[in-house]
Scaffold this active site. Structure first.
Site, PDB file in Angstrom:
ATOM      1  N   ARG A  27       1.132  -0.916  -0.109  1.00  0.00           N
ATOM      2  CA  ARG A  27      -0.206   0.186  -0.403  1.00  0.00           C
ATOM      3  C   ARG A  27       0.555   1.089  -0.120  1.00  0.00           C
ATOM      4  O   ARG A  27       0.229   2.565   0.012  1.00  0.00           O
ATOM      5  CB  ARG A  27      -0.921  -0.076   1.051  1.00  0.00           C
ATOM      6  CG  ARG A  27      -1.495  -0.968   1.003  1.00  0.00           C
ATOM      7  CD  ARG A  27      -2.267  -1.132   2.503  1.00  0.00           C
ATOM      8  NE  ARG A  27      -3.053  -0.526   2.811  1.00  0.00           N
ATOM      9  CZ  ARG A  27      -3.868  -0.373   3.278  1.00  0.00           C
ATOM     10  NH1 ARG A  27      -5.350  -0.621   2.859  1.00  0.00           N
ATOM     11  NH2 ARG A  27      -4.936   1.048   3.306  1.00  0.00           N
ATOM     12  N   ASN A  99      -5.107   5.034  11.183  1.00  0.00           N
ATOM     13  CA  ASN A  99      -5.595   5.561   9.401  1.00  0.00           C
ATOM     14  C   ASN A  99      -6.016   6.359   9.146  1.00  0.00           C
ATOM     15  O   ASN A  99      -7.432   6.440  10.212  1.00  0.00           O
ATOM     16  CB  ASN A  99      -5.869   4.646   8.579  1.00  0.00           C
ATOM     17  CG  ASN A  99      -5.122   3.431   8.690  1.00  0.00           C
ATOM     18  OD1 ASN A  99      -3.530   3.665   8.627  1.00  0.00           O
ATOM     19  ND2 ASN A  99      -4.966   2.597   7.151  1.00  0.00           N
ATOM     20  N   HIS A 492      -0.680  22.697 -31.623  1.00  0.00           N
ATOM     21  CA  HIS A 492      -2.030  23.290 -30.681  1.00  0.00           C
ATOM     22  C   HIS A 492      -0.856  24.119 -29.891  1.00  0.00           C
ATOM     23  O   HIS A 492      -1.912  24.837 -28.649  1.00  0.00           O
ATOM     24  CB  HIS A 492      -3.433  22.503 -30.197  1.00  0.00           C
ATOM     25  CG  HIS A 492      -4.398  22.660 -31.657  1.00  0.00           C
ATOM     26  ND1 HIS A 492      -4.370  23.812 -32.612  1.00  0.00           N
ATOM     27  CD2 HIS A 492      -4.669  21.631 -31.646  1.00  0.00           C
ATOM     28  CE1 HIS A 492      -5.814  23.312 -33.240  1.00  0.00           C
ATOM     29  NE2 HIS A 492      -5.452  22.015 -33.152  1.00  0.00           N
ATOM     30  N   LYS A 587      -0.734   2.936  -2.695  1.00  0.00           N
ATOM     31  CA  LYS A 587      -1.566   1.698  -3.699  1.00  0.00           C
ATOM     32  C   LYS A 587      -3.303   1.627  -3.348  1.00  0.00           C
ATOM     33  O   LYS A 587      -4.284   1.241  -4.700  1.00  0.00           O
ATOM     34  CB  LYS A 587      -1.560  -0.033  -3.041  1.00  0.00           C
ATOM     35  CG  LYS A 587      -2.392  -0.789  -3.973  1.00  0.00           C
ATOM     36  CD  LYS A 587      -1.995  -0.885  -5.101  1.00  0.00           C
ATOM     37  CE  LYS A 587      -2.883  -1.436  -6.219  1.00  0.00           C
ATOM     38  NZ  LYS A 587      -2.233  -2.009  -7.814  1.00  0.00           N
TER      39      LYS A 587
HETATM   40  C1  F6R Z   1      -2.052   3.737 -11.055  1.00  0.00           C
HETATM   41  C2  F6R Z   1      -2.728   3.719 -10.256  1.00  0.00           C
HETATM   42  C3  F6R Z   1      -4.219   4.782  -9.967  1.00  0.00           C
HETATM   43  C4  F6R Z   1      -4.995   4.233  -9.411  1.00  0.00           C
HETATM   44  C5  F6R Z   1      -5.747   5.323  -8.684  1.00  0.00           C
HETATM   45  C6  F6R Z   1      -7.249   5.329  -8.539  1.00  0.00           C
HETATM   46  O1  F6R Z   1      -0.892   2.419 -11.929  1.00  0.00           O
HETATM   47  O2  F6R Z   1      -2.731   1.853  -9.358  1.00  0.00           O
HETATM   48  O3  F6R Z   1      -3.573   6.078 -10.595  1.00  0.00           O
HETATM   49  O4  F6R Z   1      -5.220   3.774 -10.476  1.00  0.00           O
HETATM   50  O5  F6R Z   1      -5.442   5.553  -7.306  1.00  0.00           O
HETATM   51  O6  F6R Z   1      -7.279   3.936  -7.400  1.00  0.00           O
HETATM   52  P1  F6R Z   1      -8.580   2.339  -7.078  1.00  0.00           P
HETATM   53  O7  F6R Z   1      -8.825   2.466  -8.623  1.00  0.00           O
HETATM   54  O8  F6R Z   1      -7.747   2.224  -6.131  1.00  0.00           O
HETATM   55  O9  F6R Z   1      -9.592   3.991  -6.716  1.00  0.00           O
END
Ligand code: F6R
Length: 592
Positions: A27, A99, A492, A587
C-alpha cells in the site's frame, strides 16, 4: 496508504505484527512501528524506512498478550521516528495507530495545549491519543473516552488502541476501513484490510462508520451511537488474497502476465457463450438502459479505463460521460433527471471516490465496479460487480485496468444487446498474451530510452486512452516525465516541447484513422522527435517499432496498454528503480 494490524490473544507478536505489516507494505509507506501490551505495560518500537528496519530493533520472543502495528505514509509531519505510529498520549496511558486524517486536529491540539498537554510529534494521531487520555483523566472508562473523543473528531480514522494498565484491544472507525477477524480459539484480530489477518482468523466483519468497541481474546464488543451492535461475520475466499510472487521477479511482472486471464475471467462470468446471452442482473441492465446518462467516476488508471468505456458506450449510442472523482465533487454538471452513477475502483477504498458517494443524491442509482471484495465502495453502492483480478500488489495497477475495461465493455454489450463484445474481448486477451510473450522486444526499446527526461504518448480515438494510461505508468514507475496527447492536439501547443531525440510512442490501432496519426508522427519527426509506432497488424507499415496482433479497433487499448505497462516496467528496472513500490505513491489512496 497507511496500514494497520493488531491482535489480542495467544501469539508470537513480533512475527505476527511484522509479518502482517509486510502483507500491507504494497500500500506504500515510509516508516513503521508496533507496540506490545504485556501485563499492563506497553513497549513501543518505531523505525523510519522498511518493516525490516523495524524488525531489526524489536527483540525476538517478546512476550505479550496484545499488539498493534502500523505502516505510515506521511501526511501530517515529516518522515521521522517521532511521527511514526504508534503514537502515545503525553501521560503514556494511551497508545494508538491511526489511518485517516483529522481535519480539526489543530483546534484540538490548541485546546489540549491549554490544559498543559505537551506534544512530541507533528501528527494528528498524537492529538487523538491525547484527547482520549484527557477523558480518561476526567474519570471516564476507556470505552467512554473513545466515544467522547469520536464526538470531537472531524475527519477519517481507523484506530487500534491499547491502554496502559487496562486489558483489551480497542478500536474505532469512521471513513477509513477497518476489519475485525475472529480467530479459532483465544485470538481476535483487526486490520486495515483482510490480508494481514487472513491466515489467523476464520470469520471477518468489515466495520461500518462510527463503530467503536473492544476485543479480548474471547470476545468482541461493538457499539454505534451508544448502542450495542451485532457485527455480521462471514468467511473469506483466500484466493482473493494470494500474496505470492509465483516465481516472478516482481509483482508488477506477475500481474502483467495475469492481465489477459482477468479479461477472459470477466467474459466467462458475464456471458453464456453456449446460449449467446449476457448473465448480468436484468434489473441492473434495464435501469442502466433507462438512465438519461451513465456517469463514470474514477481516479488515475480507473479514470482512464472509464474514459475508454464511456467512449465505447457513446459509440453504441448510449449517453455516458467519465469524470475524475476529485473534480466531479466541485463541478457543475448538467442536471440529470435519472443518472446512473458507476464508480470504478481497484481498491474500493479511494477517498476521492467515496467523497462522490457522499454527494450523490439520496435515492440515485449507483454501481460499483471494484476489485477488492467488501471494500467501502462495494458496500456503499446499490449494486456491485467485481472484476475478479485477485490481489493486486504492485502499486501501479495493471491487470485490474484490463479487467475494468473488459467488464465495462461487457456491460455495454448487454445494454446495447451487442453479442459480439465477448468474442472481441477474447481476441484482445490473445493479443495481450502475444504482447507479453514478446517482452524482450519491448525491453530492447526501453534500453534505447534509459537516459531520456521526457516522453510522449499519442493516439486518436480509443488509442488516445491507451496513451494516457501508458503515460501514467511511465511516470509512476520510471520517473520519466511523460505527456499523453490526442494526435491532433500536439500542434496546438505541446509540439513546442519536442526536442532532438524526444521519444514519442504513437498508438495506431484503428485502420480508419491510422493515416492521421502517422501524419502527426511526421510533424513530430520533422522537429527532431524519435517516433516509435505501435500498430495493429492491419495498419502496420515497414519500420514500425512494434506490431501487435489485430483486434477490433475499439479493443486496441488492451494490447497497447500491455505494451505501455511492459515498457514502463523495463524502463524502471533499467533505471535501477523500485518497480513495485515507486516513491511517493500508495496503492490504496485513502486520503482526499
Ligand atoms: C495507477 C494507479 C492509480 C489508481 C488510482 C485509483 O497505476 O494505480 O492511478 O488507479 O489511485 O485507485 P483505485 O482504482 O483503487 O480507486
Amino acid at each position: 496508504m497507511c496500514g494497520i494490524v493488531g491482535a489480542i490473544g495467544n501469539l508470537d507478536y513480533k512475527s505476527f505484527l511484522t509479518g502482517g505489516l509486510k502483507k500491507l507494505d504494497y500500500r506504500g509507506y515510509d516508516s513503521a512501528g508496533l507496540a506490545f501490551w504485556n501485563n499492563g505495560k506497553i513497549s513501543l518500537y518505531r523505525a523510519v524506512g522498511s518493516v525490516e528496519n523495524l524488525a531489526s530493533i524489536v527483540p525476538d520472543g517478546h512476550a505479550g498478550t496484545a499488539g498493534i502495528a502500523h505502516t505510515r505514509w506521511a501526511t501530517h509531519g515529516g518522515v521521522t521516528v517521532d511521527n511514526a505510529h504508534p503514537q502515545r498520549s503525553w501521560d503514556k496511558k494511551v497508545y494508538l495507530v491511526h489511518n485517516g486524517v483529522i481535519d480539526n486536529y489543530k483546534e484540538l491540539r490548541a485546546w489540549l495545549a491549554g490544559t498543559g498537554c505537551q506534544f512530541r510529534s507533528d501528527t494528528d494521531t498524537e492529538v487523538i491519543a491525547s484527547v482520549i487520555a484527557y477523558f480518561l483523566q476526567e474519570g471516564e472508562s476507556p470505552l467512554n473516552s473513545i466515544r467522547k473523543t469520536m464526538e470531537k473528531l472531524d475527519g477519517s480514522y481507523a484506530l487500534a488502541i491499547l491502554f496502559t494498565g487496562q486489558e483489551g484491544l480497542y478500536f474505532a472507525k469512521n471513513k477509513s476501513p477497518l476489519v475485525i477477524g475472529q480467530g479459532d480459539s483465544r485470538l481476535n484480530c483487526l486490520g486495515s484490510d483482510y490480508a494481514p489477518i487472513l491466515d489467523y482468523c476464520s470469520n471477518f466483519a468489515a466495520l461500518e462508520d462510527r463503530t467503536y468497541g473492544y476485543m479480548t481474546e474471547n470476545s468482541i464488543v461493538a457499539y454505534r451511537n451508544g448502542k450495542n451492535l451485532a457485527l455480521r461475520f462471514a468467511t473469506k475466499d483466500r484466493e482473493d488474497y494470494v500474496y505470492d510472487l509465483a516465481g516472478y521477479p516482481h509483482f508488477m511482472m506477475k500481474e502483467i502476465h495475469e492481465g489477459a486471464g482477468v479479461v477472459r475471467k470477466n467474459v466467462e462470468a458475464c456471458f453464456d457463450r453456449a446460449k449467446g446471452t449476457y448473465l448480468f442482473d436484468s434489473k441492473l441492465i434495464s435501469d442502466l438502459k433507462a438512465a438519461d446518462e451513465i456517469v463514470f467516476l474514477g481516479c488515475g488508471s480507473s479514470h482512464y479505463s472509464s474514459e475508454a468505456a464511456a467512449a465505447y458506450f457513446n459509440r453504441h449510442g448510449l449517453r455516458a460521460a467519465s469524470y475524475i472523482a476529485s473534480e466531479w465533487i466541485h463541478g457543475v454538471y448538467p442536471h440529470l433527471k435519472n443518472p446512473y452513477y458507476v464508480l470504478i475502483s481497484q481498491s474500493g477504498e479511494t477517498a476521492d471516490l467515496i467523497s462522490c458517494l457522499d454527494l450523490i443524491e439520496k435515492g440515485a442509482k449507483t454501481l460499483g465496479i471494484v476489485n477488492s471484495k467488501d471494500s467501502t465502495i462495494a458496500r456503499r453502492t446499490n449494486h456491485v460487480l467485481y472484476i475478479g483480478a485477485g490481489l493486486e500488489v504492485a502499486v501501479a495497477s495493471t491487470k485490474s485496468f484490463l479487467g475494468q475495461m473488459a467488464l465495462m465493455m461487457l456491460l455495454c454489450g448487454a445494454i446495447s444487446e451487442d453479442a459480439s463484445v465477448p468474442e472481441s474481448l477474447l481476441a484482445a486477451a490473445s493479443s495481450v498474451d502475444d504482447v507479453v510473450e514478446r517482452s524482450e522486444e519491448i525491453d530492447a526499446l526501453a534500453e534505447g530510452i534509459v537516459e531520456v527526461h521526457d516522453a510522449f504518448f499519442v493516439g486518436r480515438g480509443m488509442d488516445f486512452f491507451a496513451g494516457e494510461e501508458s503515460s501514467l505508468k511511465l511516470k509512476e514507475i520510471s520517473y520519466v516525465h511523460s505527456e499523453a496527447y490526442p494526435g491532433g492536439e500536439l500542434k496546438h501547443g505541446p509540439i513546442a516541447l519536442i526536442e532532438e531525440g524526444t521519444p514519442v510512442f504513437a498508438f495506431a490501432g484503428n485502420p480508419d484513422i491510422s493515416k492521421q496519426i502517422r501524419s502527426n508522427v511526421e510533424e513530430l519527426k520533422a522537429r527532431g522527435a524519435t517516433p516509435y509506432i505501435v500498430a495493429a497488424e492491419t495498419c502496420a507499415k515497414e519500420g514500425d517499432a512494434f506490431v501487435y496482433r489485430f483486434v477490433d479497433r475499439d479493443f486496441a487499448p488492451f494490447p497497447e496498454v500491455a505494451f505501455g505497462q511492459l515498457l514502463s516496467y523495463f524502463l524502471s528496472l533499467r533505471r535501477g528503480l523500485n518497480v513495485d513500490k515507486p516513491r511517493n505513491l500508495a496503492k490504496s489512496v485513502t486520503v482526499n
